[in-house]
Design a protein around this motif. Structure first.
Motif, PDB file in Angstrom:
ATOM      1  N   GLU A 160       8.123  16.485 -15.391  1.00 39.85           N
ATOM      2  CA  GLU A 160       8.434  15.222 -15.451  1.00 39.85           C
ATOM      3  C   GLU A 160       9.749  14.845 -15.181  1.00 39.85           C
ATOM      4  OE1 GLU A 160       7.228  14.992 -19.666  1.00 39.85           O
ATOM      5  OE2 GLU A 160       5.051  15.218 -19.325  1.00 39.85           O
ATOM      6  N   THR A 161      10.819  15.643 -14.894  1.00 42.99           N
ATOM      7  CA  THR A 161      12.143  15.408 -14.440  1.00 42.99           C
ATOM      8  C   THR A 161      12.157  14.796 -12.999  1.00 42.99           C
ATOM      9  OG1 THR A 161      12.636  17.047 -15.983  1.00 42.99           O
ATOM     10  CG2 THR A 161      14.414  16.128 -14.582  1.00 42.99           C
ATOM     11  N   LYS A 162      13.027  13.886 -12.775  1.00 42.40           N
ATOM     12  CA  LYS A 162      13.007  13.322 -11.553  1.00 42.40           C
ATOM     13  C   LYS A 162      14.040  14.360 -10.706  1.00 42.40           C
ATOM     14  CE  LYS A 162      13.092   9.241  -8.856  1.00 42.40           C
ATOM     15  NZ  LYS A 162      13.754   7.941  -8.661  1.00 42.40           N
ATOM     16  N   ILE A 163      13.149  14.973  -9.554  1.00 37.50           N
ATOM     17  CA  ILE A 163      14.201  15.905  -8.703  1.00 37.50           C
ATOM     18  C   ILE A 163      14.009  15.536  -7.346  1.00 37.50           C
ATOM     19  CG2 ILE A 163      14.314  18.334  -8.185  1.00 37.50           C
ATOM     20  CD1 ILE A 163      12.316  18.751 -11.062  1.00 37.50           C
ATOM     21  N   MET A 164      14.972  15.775  -6.467  1.00 32.88           N
ATOM     22  CA  MET A 164      15.134  15.220  -5.249  1.00 32.88           C
ATOM     23  C   MET A 164      14.012  16.230  -4.612  1.00 32.88           C
ATOM     24  SD  MET A 164      18.649  16.113  -3.393  1.00 32.88           S
ATOM     25  CE  MET A 164      19.245  14.981  -2.248  1.00 32.88           C
ATOM     26  N   ALA A 165      13.654  15.348  -3.515  1.00 33.02           N
ATOM     27  CA  ALA A 165      12.607  16.041  -2.543  1.00 33.02           C
ATOM     28  C   ALA A 165      13.327  17.357  -2.065  1.00 33.02           C
ATOM     29  CB  ALA A 165      12.122  15.282  -1.479  1.00 33.02           C
ATOM     30  N   PRO A 166      12.253  18.366  -1.589  1.00 29.13           N
ATOM     31  CA  PRO A 166      12.802  19.507  -1.038  1.00 29.13           C
ATOM     32  C   PRO A 166      13.281  19.405   0.172  1.00 29.13           C
ATOM     33  CG  PRO A 166      10.401  19.647  -0.994  1.00 29.13           C
ATOM     34  CD  PRO A 166      10.586  18.441  -1.846  1.00 29.13           C
ATOM     35  N   PRO A 167      14.454  20.315   0.582  1.00 26.98           N
ATOM     36  CA  PRO A 167      14.916  20.120   1.773  1.00 26.98           C
ATOM     37  C   PRO A 167      13.918  20.459   3.083  1.00 26.98           C
ATOM     38  CG  PRO A 167      15.802  22.293   0.942  1.00 26.98           C
ATOM     39  CD  PRO A 167      14.728  21.580  -0.078  1.00 26.98           C
ATOM     40  N   THR A 168      14.112  20.016   4.069  1.00 28.47           N
ATOM     41  CA  THR A 168      13.308  19.851   5.101  1.00 28.47           C
ATOM     42  C   THR A 168      13.379  20.864   6.189  1.00 28.47           C
ATOM     43  OG1 THR A 168      13.835  17.896   5.997  1.00 28.47           O
ATOM     44  CG2 THR A 168      12.235  17.759   4.672  1.00 28.47           C
ATOM     45  N   ASN A 169      14.685  21.349   6.290  1.00 28.52           N
ATOM     46  CA  ASN A 169      15.106  22.066   7.633  1.00 28.52           C
ATOM     47  C   ASN A 169      14.282  23.460   7.621  1.00 28.52           C
ATOM     48  OD1 ASN A 169      15.981  23.200   5.296  1.00 28.52           O
ATOM     49  ND2 ASN A 169      18.179  23.335   5.964  1.00 28.52           N
ATOM     50  N   GLU A 221       2.531  16.070  13.225  1.00 26.01           N
ATOM     51  CA  GLU A 221       3.125  15.908  14.602  1.00 26.01           C
ATOM     52  C   GLU A 221       1.540  15.293  15.192  1.00 26.01           C
ATOM     53  OE1 GLU A 221       6.327  18.157  16.593  1.00 26.01           O
ATOM     54  OE2 GLU A 221       4.989  19.450  15.319  1.00 26.01           O
ATOM     55  N   ALA A 222       1.445  14.409  16.018  1.00 22.38           N
ATOM     56  CA  ALA A 222       0.300  13.820  16.520  1.00 22.38           C
ATOM     57  C   ALA A 222       0.497  13.808  18.226  1.00 22.38           C
ATOM     58  CB  ALA A 222      -0.372  12.787  16.084  1.00 22.38           C
ATOM     59  N   GLY A 223      -0.407  14.040  19.249  1.00 26.52           N
ATOM     60  CA  GLY A 223      -0.406  13.661  20.406  1.00 26.52           C
ATOM     61  C   GLY A 223      -1.651  13.426  20.822  1.00 26.52           C
ATOM     62  N   LEU A 224      -1.853  12.630  22.246  1.00 27.46           N
ATOM     63  CA  LEU A 224      -2.834  12.041  22.802  1.00 27.46           C
ATOM     64  C   LEU A 224      -2.680  12.395  24.182  1.00 27.46           C
ATOM     65  CD1 LEU A 224      -3.325   8.167  21.948  1.00 27.46           C
ATOM     66  CD2 LEU A 224      -5.141  10.213  22.062  1.00 27.46           C
ATOM     67  N   ASP A 282      -3.397  13.284  -0.344  1.00 27.29           N
ATOM     68  CA  ASP A 282      -3.129  11.814   0.123  1.00 27.29           C
ATOM     69  C   ASP A 282      -2.089  11.655   1.014  1.00 27.29           C
ATOM     70  OD1 ASP A 282      -5.318  10.744  -1.065  1.00 27.29           O
ATOM     71  OD2 ASP A 282      -4.249  10.063  -3.091  1.00 27.29           O
ATOM     72  N   GLU A 283      -0.793  12.451   0.502  1.00 27.04           N
ATOM     73  CA  GLU A 283       0.192  12.396   1.419  1.00 27.04           C
ATOM     74  C   GLU A 283       0.174  13.093   2.760  1.00 27.04           C
ATOM     75  OE1 GLU A 283      -0.185  13.755  -1.533  1.00 27.04           O
ATOM     76  OE2 GLU A 283       1.428  13.437  -3.006  1.00 27.04           O
ATOM     77  N   ILE A 284      -0.482  13.993   2.964  1.00 25.68           N
ATOM     78  CA  ILE A 284      -0.893  14.478   4.257  1.00 25.68           C
ATOM     79  C   ILE A 284      -1.804  13.555   4.991  1.00 25.68           C
ATOM     80  CG2 ILE A 284      -1.863  16.350   5.400  1.00 25.68           C
ATOM     81  CD1 ILE A 284      -1.331  18.239   3.061  1.00 25.68           C
ATOM     82  N   GLN A 285      -2.669  13.084   4.533  1.00 21.10           N
ATOM     83  CA  GLN A 285      -3.675  11.978   5.154  1.00 21.10           C
ATOM     84  C   GLN A 285      -3.006  10.761   5.514  1.00 21.10           C
ATOM     85  OE1 GLN A 285      -7.056  12.448   4.847  1.00 21.10           O
ATOM     86  NE2 GLN A 285      -7.629  10.547   6.004  1.00 21.10           N
ATOM     87  N   LYS A 286      -1.864  10.206   4.687  1.00 26.05           N
ATOM     88  CA  LYS A 286      -1.071   9.179   5.129  1.00 26.05           C
ATOM     89  C   LYS A 286      -0.067   9.548   6.322  1.00 26.05           C
ATOM     90  CE  LYS A 286       2.661   6.654   3.295  1.00 26.05           C
ATOM     91  NZ  LYS A 286       3.814   6.883   2.633  1.00 26.05           N
ATOM     92  N   GLU A 287       0.472  10.510   6.140  1.00 26.80           N
ATOM     93  CA  GLU A 287       1.375  10.992   7.416  1.00 26.80           C
ATOM     94  C   GLU A 287       0.584  10.856   8.727  1.00 26.80           C
ATOM     95  OE1 GLU A 287       4.642  11.217   7.765  1.00 26.80           O
ATOM     96  OE2 GLU A 287       4.693  10.320   5.889  1.00 26.80           O
ATOM     97  N   ILE A 288      -0.455  11.681   8.653  1.00 29.29           N
ATOM     98  CA  ILE A 288      -1.396  11.856   9.802  1.00 29.29           C
ATOM     99  C   ILE A 288      -1.780  10.563  10.083  1.00 29.29           C
ATOM    100  CG2 ILE A 288      -3.477  12.939  10.802  1.00 29.29           C
ATOM    101  CD1 ILE A 288      -3.468  14.951   8.547  1.00 29.29           C
ATOM    102  N   THR A 289      -2.411   9.562   9.518  1.00 29.00           N
ATOM    103  CA  THR A 289      -2.767   8.336   9.757  1.00 29.00           C
ATOM    104  C   THR A 289      -1.500   7.785  10.628  1.00 29.00           C
ATOM    105  OG1 THR A 289      -4.267   8.246   8.111  1.00 29.00           O
ATOM    106  CG2 THR A 289      -3.901   6.321   9.176  1.00 29.00           C
ATOM    107  N   VAL A 316       4.199  12.228  19.164  1.00 24.34           N
ATOM    108  CA  VAL A 316       4.732  11.636  17.905  1.00 24.34           C
ATOM    109  C   VAL A 316       5.322  12.593  17.054  1.00 24.34           C
ATOM    110  CG1 VAL A 316       4.585  10.066  16.070  1.00 24.34           C
ATOM    111  CG2 VAL A 316       3.820   9.299  18.189  1.00 24.34           C
ATOM    112  N   SER A 317       6.359  12.529  16.668  1.00 34.12           N
ATOM    113  CA  SER A 317       6.571  13.737  15.354  1.00 34.12           C
ATOM    114  C   SER A 317       7.299  12.865  14.274  1.00 34.12           C
ATOM    115  CB  SER A 317       7.941  14.575  15.659  1.00 34.12           C
ATOM    116  OG  SER A 317       7.502  15.528  16.478  1.00 34.12           O
ATOM    117  N   ARG A 318       6.342  13.004  13.064  1.00 31.86           N
ATOM    118  CA  ARG A 318       6.842  11.962  11.916  1.00 31.86           C
ATOM    119  C   ARG A 318       7.891  12.788  11.249  1.00 31.86           C
ATOM    120  NH1 ARG A 318       5.733   7.498  10.732  1.00 31.86           N
ATOM    121  NH2 ARG A 318       5.869   7.637   8.601  1.00 31.86           N
ATOM    122  N   PRO A 319       8.715  11.903  10.499  1.00 37.19           N
ATOM    123  CA  PRO A 319       9.854  12.604   9.552  1.00 37.19           C
ATOM    124  C   PRO A 319       9.310  13.433   8.638  1.00 37.19           C
ATOM    125  CG  PRO A 319       9.547  10.222   9.413  1.00 37.19           C
ATOM    126  CD  PRO A 319       8.847  10.523  10.351  1.00 37.19           C
TER     127      PRO A 319
END
Lengths: 699, 367
Positions: free
Chosen positions: A346-355, A396-399, A502-509, A381-384
């Motif tokens: 329940e505690t608010k914690i910063m999102a994990p590092p992405t490197n 990441e998506a490509g066409l 949902d989060e994954i789906q959203k990013e892909i979209t 396209v590479s998403r953040p």
């Protein structure tokens, strides 16, 4: 496979008793066959993971001979690539499939039932002591225990492949490994003791090996080789698209050699290892971590074993859970542990590092697509980075779209004029989706995959591509989707489809939409220019006819050329003249302002040109026929360490082998109309209710 | 093709005029454009005084340098060329042959000038209206699909054709029946009976109905072709014969009658020479089933199309007479249509022996 551990734990006498007593009362009428708890207890024993596997091999992708062959190749290649990348070596991988003669005669590749798979890499090699355990002990490996992006995750793949071979052919796994030019090469033959899940070493000797460094694995398995969808060929081709930094040579069982040249000369940035994020940990795992930690206090445990938890935050969480910060982690049990766990969640914690994730990168995707797919337009396209359940990931998506100008012209010129009722063949080809998780192609269970759903859910019509309801967009198009994450949520252990968060789906979209927008822009521009061009074409086409008709009407006494000239002049002035040329790119006006895209026209390639041309030059340099071992580390010699490899592009390869035949043919004609192999396989069709109802939906 | 003796016909002159339009426009750097009268309901009006459908003067332009029209324009020129060729060679031909004559693949492409006959037929009609030339004058004929029998004598290419001596098969009406091609030498009939269907025409011919009632029997096998309509008109005009039309009792039958009487919408400009404003509708009327005791079970239920068409007819100005409104309303109210063939339910010769004699005796027809 982590969840399989408890299997051996369930067979304790305690749980056995409760199970044996409960069913009895109802069936009291038949006392004859009653078994006592003691007797049952005598039958209960530990199930080894290996035994479990032999009965449940479908869980790991060995359901049928065809898939099994692919899974074996896949596991071996994944291991090779992971090893090379971790060691900072640009991978050179050779895959060889050989038909093994049965009953004395060697059947043809499509008829054969036994294959020998040999995968050779130029990786760091494996130290002698570890070889047996890596290849002949399930759940042994380096990747499971860390939060780091890699292809393999569980330490089960290659040993499972070895065990599959052992089960179906009885042959051991052969390994040759050498850790450097000064070390000796070791040859091993190992099998698994399926009861104990321990390796049995059959053979262990030092041998001469032409390669200065690397590993070679040879498996003999029962399998079926069949080209087309979800084949070894397709998998390797797709691997090469997502891994343009890999040089891949594939010797097919039919005796062909396919060479996928390296088109991107930088290793992907090495992913960092991270600690788990509190949001991504389940309660059971949390309990285990409490037991295993080296910290002496729970606040220290939080701060040191998790990422994004500062000592300050750890203290705050302890306070919130009403626990003294110096409580010993091992003393925290039961309800208290659960409360603590919930408080943390329940505690608010910063999102994990992405490197910790290393995406393929837009340039590399473009170069991969360009290399393998013949098209007219490419974009990537590479998403953040984003986060699901505490796990960072990148989409990441490509066409790749359209046909090469030279192919377009080919289809435009039918041999005979058409008779009444004849029409141009209509193109109802659907787009192809190629899916990746951590650079590994996913070939099965397309419709269960989050990526596939996102492709279906995108309104391609907005981008000028036809799409019937609930179906893939139509047209000569390949859609590339990649998910990179420290932990890719697969729907099953055989790693075939990405779960639908949902989060994954959203990013892909979002990534697909961006690709779609660029494609739409490209198509609209093409369309505008083409319609102008068509206008002028029409007039030019008909002027001749009109002039001839007028001439005949006038009894052949007309100044034809004069009339024609006059009409052509009018036509030109009415269709925009020079402006059309510009819109058509005839004047050589530069790129079309689309980021990370390649546009192929008759005149050449636009956008990321340096990259595309490098593909060409590389293709020239690539030898088509390469003996397996005779080509050790040609261009890797100067690149000794990972740091050197990064940011440095090997040049000077050009010309070295320039006399070799042009490798442009390596581009597979994915769009050729006859090559309709992308039919869904059976398992796929079964669980695809959406698209099954598609034709009827159209009325 | 053009021989020395060949005299340029007025039609040919008009066709050549099209080429001149192109040449003149090109010289002035203008877009070559034709004006073509619109052939649609929006451009016809009913002239109650003459009893004809007349074409209005709304025109559409067809220009070459317009993407949507360029091909049509080119096709128009090709058809004009083919028609001029017919004029010079003094030949007649069919619509379909014109289609084949003008069809070819355009040089350096795989595009055909025409893909189907559906493309060339309207172009021919366009030329008919815009040049104000009849199809016969353009030397284009339809299939011979009409028959005639009765006390009438024709001169056809110098042959004497006595339609009272041609058995029950009669004479096949040519598609061009202008005086230059077909001469009416003698006619002693009292009236013309134009029958929609061949079956009933055969029945009447077999029963020698025409001899007993001294009439000319004509059929066009459905919607009567121009030849049949024109011939009826000539008999009506030159020999003052009243024309009676016998059709099925359905909206399509009504429309056949109206085409014979007032002309068609599509080729309204030909009404002048085709329409017979005094033609009478002798049957089958929606009142007949009751009057002649036809059982309900030989009727056919009106389908949606029939009903829509019937309502459309009621809105045409030339169907506005109270008697006609009543006629159509009665059909709609009954919900049934009747074929002429249904009369056979009473007796095979009911048509010859009871129905028509009764109708003629009672003057039971609609105007």
């Amino acid at each position: 496979m982590a969840k399989q551990h408890p299997i051996s734990a369930t067979s304790t006498p305690d749980s056995a008793r409760s199970e044996s007593e409960s069913p009895v009362p109802k069936k009291a009428a038949r006392p004859a066959q009653q078994v006592t708890a003691v007797e049952m207890g005598a039958r209960q024993r530990e199930i080894s993971v290996s035994e479990f596997f032999t009965k449940n091999r479908h869980l790991l992708g060995f359901d049928n001979p065809r898939k099994a062959l692919l899974t074996c190749v896949k596991e071996a290649v994944d291991n090779a690539l992971d090893a090379c990348e971790e060691a900072g070596i640009l991978p050179d991988v050779t895959v060889r499939l050989d038909v093994v003669p049965t009953n004395g005669a060697a059947p043809s590749a499509s008829q054969a039932t036994r294959f020998r798979i040999t995968v050779t890499d130029n990786g760091p090699g494996i130290v002698r002591q570890q070889i047996p355990r890596i290849f002949a002990k399930l759940l042994y490996g380096s990747k499971f225990h860390r939060m780091r992006m890699s292809r393999g995750q569980q330490g089960i793949g290659i040993s499972a492949a070895g065990m599959y071979g052992q089960l179906t052919t009885g042959k051991p796994v052969q390994i040759i490994s050498r850790i450097g030019p000064k070390a000796a090469a070791h040859f091993f033959e190992v099998q698994i003791d399926t009861k104990k899940n321990e390796p049995l070493v059959h053979e262990n000797k030092q041998i001469e090996w032409t390669q200065p460094r690397g590993t070679q694995v040879t498996l003999e398995v029962e399998g079926k080789y069949q080209k087309g969808r979800a084949s070894v060929d397709e998998w390797l081709e797709q691997t090469s698209i997502a891994n343009p930094h890999v040089r891949l040579i594939y010797h097919t069982p039919e005796g062909e050699t396919k060479d996928y040249p390296r088109t991107y000369h930088e290793l992907p940035p090495s992913p960092r290892e991270i600690k788990p994020h509190p949001y991504g940990i389940e309660f059971g795992m949390f309990l285990k971590m409490l037991q295993d930690t080296k910290s002496h206090s729970i606040s220290g445990f939080l701060a040191s074993d998790f990422c994004r938890v500062s000592p300050q935050l750890a203290d705050d969480m302890c306070k919130a859970a009403k626990l003294p910060a110096h409580t010993k982690p091992r003393d925290l049990k039961g309800a208290a542990a659960e409360t603590f766990y919930r408080t943390i969640q329940e505690t608010k914690i910063m999102a994990p590092p992405t490197n910790c994730i290393s995406p393929i990168g837009e340039k590399a995707i473009l170069s991969g697509l360009y290399k393998q797919i013949k098209g007219e337009f490419y974009t990537a396209v590479s998403r953040p980075p984003a986060v699901y359940r505490g796990n960072p990931f990148i989409i990441e998506a490509g066409l790749a779209y359209g046909r090469r100008p030279e192919d377009q012209n080919k289809t435009k010129q039918p041999t005979a004029p058409k008779a009444e009722g004849e029409h141009e063949e209509d193109d109802s080809e659907l787009a192809r989706v190629i899916r990746y998780a951590n650079r590994v192609p996913l070939l099965y269970q397309q419709s269960a995959c989050s990526t596939f759903k996102a492709v279906l859910g995108t309104t391609w019509k907005n981008y000028g591509v036809a799409q019937s309801r609930g179906a893939l967009p139509a047209g000569p198009m390949v859609i590339f989707v990649h998910m990179a994450s420290v932990w890719v949520p697969f729907t099953s252990e055989s790693k075939e489809a990405i779960a639908d968060y949902d989060e994954i789906q959203k990013e892909i979209t979002l990534a697909l939409r961006e690709c779609g927008r660029r494609l739409g822009l490209f198509l609209r521009r093409r369309e505008r220019a083409a319609s102008e061009y068509r206008r002028r074409n029409i007039f030019e086409l008909y002027i001749e006819e009109v002039v001839e008709a007028c001439n005949r009407l006038k009894g052949g006494k007309l100044a034809k050329e004069k009339l024609k000239g006059q009409l052509q002049k009018i036509a030109n002035s009415r269709t925009g003249g020079a402006k059309t040329d510009e819109a058509l790119g005839k004047t050589g006006a530069g790129p079309e302002g689309l980021p990370h895209s390649i546009i192929v026209t008759e005149e050449g390639i636009e956008g990321e040109v340096d990259l595309a041309s490098r593909v060409e030059s590389e293709a020239v340099a690539a030898p088509v026929q390469t003996p397996v071992e005779a080509n050790p580390l040609r261009d890797e010699k100067p690149v000794a360490t990972a740091t050197k490899a990064q940011g440095k592009t090997p040049t000077g390869m050009k010309g070295k082998d320039a006399k070799r035949p042009k490798g442009k043919a390596a581009q597979m004609a994915l769009f050729s109309g006859s090559d309709r192999q992308d039919r869904p396989d059976r398992s796929d069709r079964r669980d695809r209710p959406v698209s099954a109802s598609k034709p009827r939906g159209k009325k | 093709m053009a021989t020395k003796q060949h005299k340029t016909t007025p039609v040919e002159k008009k066709l050549i005029g099209l080429a001149d339009v192109v040449v003149t426009a090109a010289e002035r750097s203008k877009d070559p454009t034709f004006a073509i009268p619109i052939r649609a309901l929006s451009n016809v009006s009913f002239n109650p005084r003459k009893g004809l459908i007349e074409m209005g003067d709304k025109k559409q332009t067809r220009s070459f340098f317009n993407v949507g029209m360029a091909k049509k324009f080119m096709q128009t020129m090709l058809v004009a060329d083919a028609l001029a060729e017919l004029q010079r060679a003094e030949l007649t031909t069919s619509l379909r042959e014109i289609y084949y004559r003008t069809k070819h693949t355009i040089q350096d492409s795989h595009e055909n000038t025409f893909d189907t006959q559906d493309e060339s037929d309207p172009v021919i009609e366009d030329l008919e209206v815009s040049l104000a030339a009849l199809r016969e004058e353009l030397h284009v004929r339809a299939e011979n699909s009409g028959s005639i029998v009765g006390p009438v004598v024709f001169g056809d290419d110098g042959d004497r054709v006595d339609c009272s001596k041609l058995g029950k098969g009669g004479y096949s009406v040519p598609s061009i029946v202008e005086p230059e091609y077909l001469e009416i030498r003698r006619c002693t009939a009292d009236f013309v009976l134009l029958v929609e269907k061949g079956t009933q025409w055969n029945r009447l011919s077999e029963d020698k109905f025409w001899r007993r009632y001294n009439c000319v029997l004509l059929t066009g096998n459905g919607q009567p072709p121009r030849g049949v309509r024109r011939l009826a008109r000539r008999l009506h005009e030159e020999y003052r014969l009243p024309v009676y039309v016998l059709v099925d009792n359905d909206p399509w039958g009504y429309y056949i009658y109206s085409v014979v009487k007032q002309g068609s919408i599509n080729l309204a400009f030909e009404s002048q020479r085709m329409a017979i404003p005094k033609a009478k509708f002798i049957g089958l009327s929606s009142a007949d089933p009751e009057r002649y005791g036809l059982p309900r079970n030989v009727g056919i239920k009106l389908n949606e199309k029939d009903i829509a068409r019937a309502k459309e007819l009621m809105n045409y100005q030339w169907f506005k007479k109270p008697s006609w409104q009543a006629e159509i309303k009665r059909m709609l109210a009954s919900g049934l249509k009747y074929e002429l063939d249904a009369l056979a339910n009473k007796d095979f010769q009911f048509l010859t022996k009871k129905y028509l004699p009764g109708k003629l005796k009672d003057k039971d027809w609609l105007d």
